[in-house]
Structure formats: structure tokens, C-alpha cells
Motif scaffolding. Structure first.
Motif, PDB file in Angstrom:
ATOM      1  N   HIS A  28      52.213  40.560  37.518  1.00 18.85           N
ATOM      2  CA  HIS A  28      50.971  39.904  37.936  1.00 18.85           C
ATOM      3  C   HIS A  28      50.919  38.449  37.483  1.00 18.85           C
ATOM      4  O   HIS A  28      50.567  37.552  38.261  1.00 18.85           O
ATOM      5  N   ASP A  59      52.141  44.897  34.476  1.00 19.49           N
ATOM      6  CA  ASP A  59      50.759  44.885  34.971  1.00 19.49           C
ATOM      7  C   ASP A  59      50.620  45.576  36.321  1.00 19.49           C
ATOM      8  O   ASP A  59      50.026  45.029  37.259  1.00 19.49           O
ATOM      9  N   TYR A  62      46.906  46.088  37.633  1.00 14.69           N
ATOM     10  CA  TYR A  62      46.270  44.844  38.070  1.00 14.69           C
ATOM     11  C   TYR A  62      46.876  44.351  39.383  1.00 14.69           C
ATOM     12  O   TYR A  62      46.169  43.768  40.221  1.00 14.69           O
ATOM     13  N   CYS A  63      48.172  44.574  39.573  1.00 15.47           N
ATOM     14  CA  CYS A  63      48.783  44.205  40.848  1.00 15.47           C
ATOM     15  C   CYS A  63      48.222  45.055  41.978  1.00 15.47           C
ATOM     16  O   CYS A  63      47.980  44.557  43.082  1.00 15.47           O
ATOM     17  N   LEU A  65      45.251  46.322  42.110  1.00 16.68           N
ATOM     18  CA  LEU A  65      43.882  45.870  42.365  1.00 16.68           C
ATOM     19  C   LEU A  65      43.827  44.670  43.305  1.00 16.68           C
ATOM     20  O   LEU A  65      42.788  44.401  43.926  1.00 16.68           O
ATOM     21  N   GLU A 112      40.601  55.786  36.805  1.00 18.35           N
ATOM     22  CA  GLU A 112      41.517  54.730  37.237  1.00 18.35           C
ATOM     23  C   GLU A 112      42.581  55.286  38.178  1.00 18.35           C
ATOM     24  O   GLU A 112      42.983  54.621  39.131  1.00 18.35           O
TER      25      GLU A 112
END
Length: 248
Positions: A28, A59, A62-63, A65, A112
Motif C-alpha cells: 500500500h 498491508d 488496506y489495499c 479497501l 473484517e
């Protein structure tokens, strides 16, 4: 077998620029660095992804997302397919995925994990195409299995899905063929030392998230932008930034 859209089409971006990014594999911070270096405008530009945004890097969540952002538009890769098929009670599937960088899944809370699966179901597709200055550009993760573009829902079967997500015939064996209805097809999946154009096929997985080896001594992230007569190719690593061009 599959609930994702077989194909999504995007008109030319009249207000900004369109880019295509290779396999990100959880990197990310490197992606954000790359976007800063190419002066990416989050309000009007778009980034089309060949998939495999997760695993190997630090990450992955987060990637994933990023797919909730309007500017980030991905097709599914085999690593996202690992996630779709994961069963926490099936040790074989868990081992197969974790062996390929999926161990980060263990650290997610139940909510999550549900969110991750919903993001893929809502925002990923099998193939996409977009009009650019260089022509109509298609995006798949690994290899497009048909002689004509685009793919339709009736074309999605076990064999074609395998080719879309896993096949490496074009790069390893040189088995390329022309596809009617599209000017270029961008794909990732098979790590190579730098972006390569073979006829109408552009390969842009340059090993981001992988360790260096003899074939890929300098793994990096590749981002491309189609111009009228060439493709701008940006190669980005932690301490490296390079712009090159491929004539079309």
C-alpha cells in the motif's frame, strides 16, 4: 461458480487521466508513493488494477479497501479468488492460500473478514475495458481465453475462469492470438523484470511484493498510461523511479 460481473465498460475519462497498475500484492505505501510521483489526482483520475492487490506485502487489508474508492477499479486476481473460497474450517484451502502470502487473514476480526469478502463481491469484476487515447484497452488478471471481446456471462465456465485467473501460456510458451473487438489487453499475474508488449498484450506484473531473484533482480510496481502513439511506463520501488515509453 461465479457471481462477479463478466465485464464492465468505462468511457474515456474526459476530466482526468487513466492509469493501469500491475499486481500490488499488499504494498500500500509503495502504491501511494507511486501515485504521488505520477501526480495522480484523486478527484478526477482513475486507476485500473489487474488484480492481486492482496497477499505477500504488509498491508493487504488496506489495499483491499482501495476498491471502495471511486478512483480504484480492479478486476479479480487469483489471490482474491483464494479469499473468496477460503473456509476457516478447511485446512487444505487455508494452507494453500497461506503458503502464497495469505497469512494476514489470521489477524483479521470476524467483521473484517466479512467486509473483505463483501468488498470483492461488490467492487471486483472478471474483465473490464476502457476507452483511452491509445484505443480501447481491456484488463484481465492473467489471460483472456476468447477470440472476441468482450466476455459475456454465458462465457464464464470453469475452464475460462481458470485461464482468466491462472494461465501463463502467453508468456511462457508464446501462445498469443489476436482478439477482435479490443486494441490492447493489459494483464499481470506472471512476474517479469519489466513491462512488455507482445502484439496487443501488455504484461505489467513486475514482481511487486516478491523477493529479488535471478529473473527479477529489482522487483517493483508498474503503472502505465496509454497515449496516442506510445505507452508511458512508470517503474516504482522504494528508492527508485523510472519513466520509459513503449511505442504502439
Amino acid at each position: 461458480m461465479n457471481s462477479l460481473a463478466a465485464h464492465n465498460y468505462y468511457e474515456a475519462n474526459r476530466n482526468g487521466r487513466d492509469f493501469f497498475v500491475g499486481d500490488i500484492h499488499g504494498k500500500h505505501s509503495l502504491l501511494m508513493l507511486a501515485l504521488e510521483q505520477i501526480n495522480f489526482d484523486f478527484s478526477v483520475d482513475r486507476l485500473f488494477s489487474v488484480g492481486d492487490v492482496i497477499d505477500r506485502g504488509e498491508d493487504s487489508f488496506y489495499c483491499l479497501l482501495l476498491a471502495n474508492k471511486n478512483w480504484f477499479i480492479p478486476v479479480i486476481g487469483n489471490h482474491e479468488q483464494f479469499l473468496r473460497e477460503i473456509d476457516d474450517n478447511n485446512m487444505y484451502k487455508k494452507f494453500s492460500w497461506y503458503e502464497n502470502g495469505g497469512g494476514w487473514w489470521e489477524n483479521l476480526a470476524v467483521q473484517e473478514k466479512l467486509l473483505a469478502k463483501n468488498i470483492i463481491a461488490k467492487n471486483f469484476c472478471l474483465t473490464l475495458s476502457v476507452d483511452t487515447a491509445g484505443g480501447k484497452v481491456g484488463v484481465v488478471h492473467a489471460q483472456y481465453p476468447l477470440d472476441k471481446w468482450p466476455m459475456h456471462a454465458d462465457d464464464v465456465n470453469k475452464d475460462n475462469l481458470f485461464k482468466l485467473l491462472w494461465s501463463r501460456d502467453y508468456l511462457r510458451n508464446g501462445h498469443t492470438h489476436s482478439t477482435a473487438g479490443i486494441d490492447f489487453i493489459v494483464s499481470g499475474h506472471t512476474p517479469i523484470s519489466k513491462a512488455r508488449l507482445e502484439k496487443q498484450l501488455l504484461f505489467i506484473d513486475s514482481g511487486c511484493g516478491h523477493l529479488p531473484n535471478e529473473k527479477r533482480p529489482t522487483p517493483h510496481l508498474t503503472i502505465c498510461e496509454f497515449q496516442k502513439k506510445h505507452i508511458d511506463v512508470y517503474a516504482v520501488a522504494e528508492q527508485h523511479f523510472e519513466l520509459s515509453k513503449i511505442d504502439i
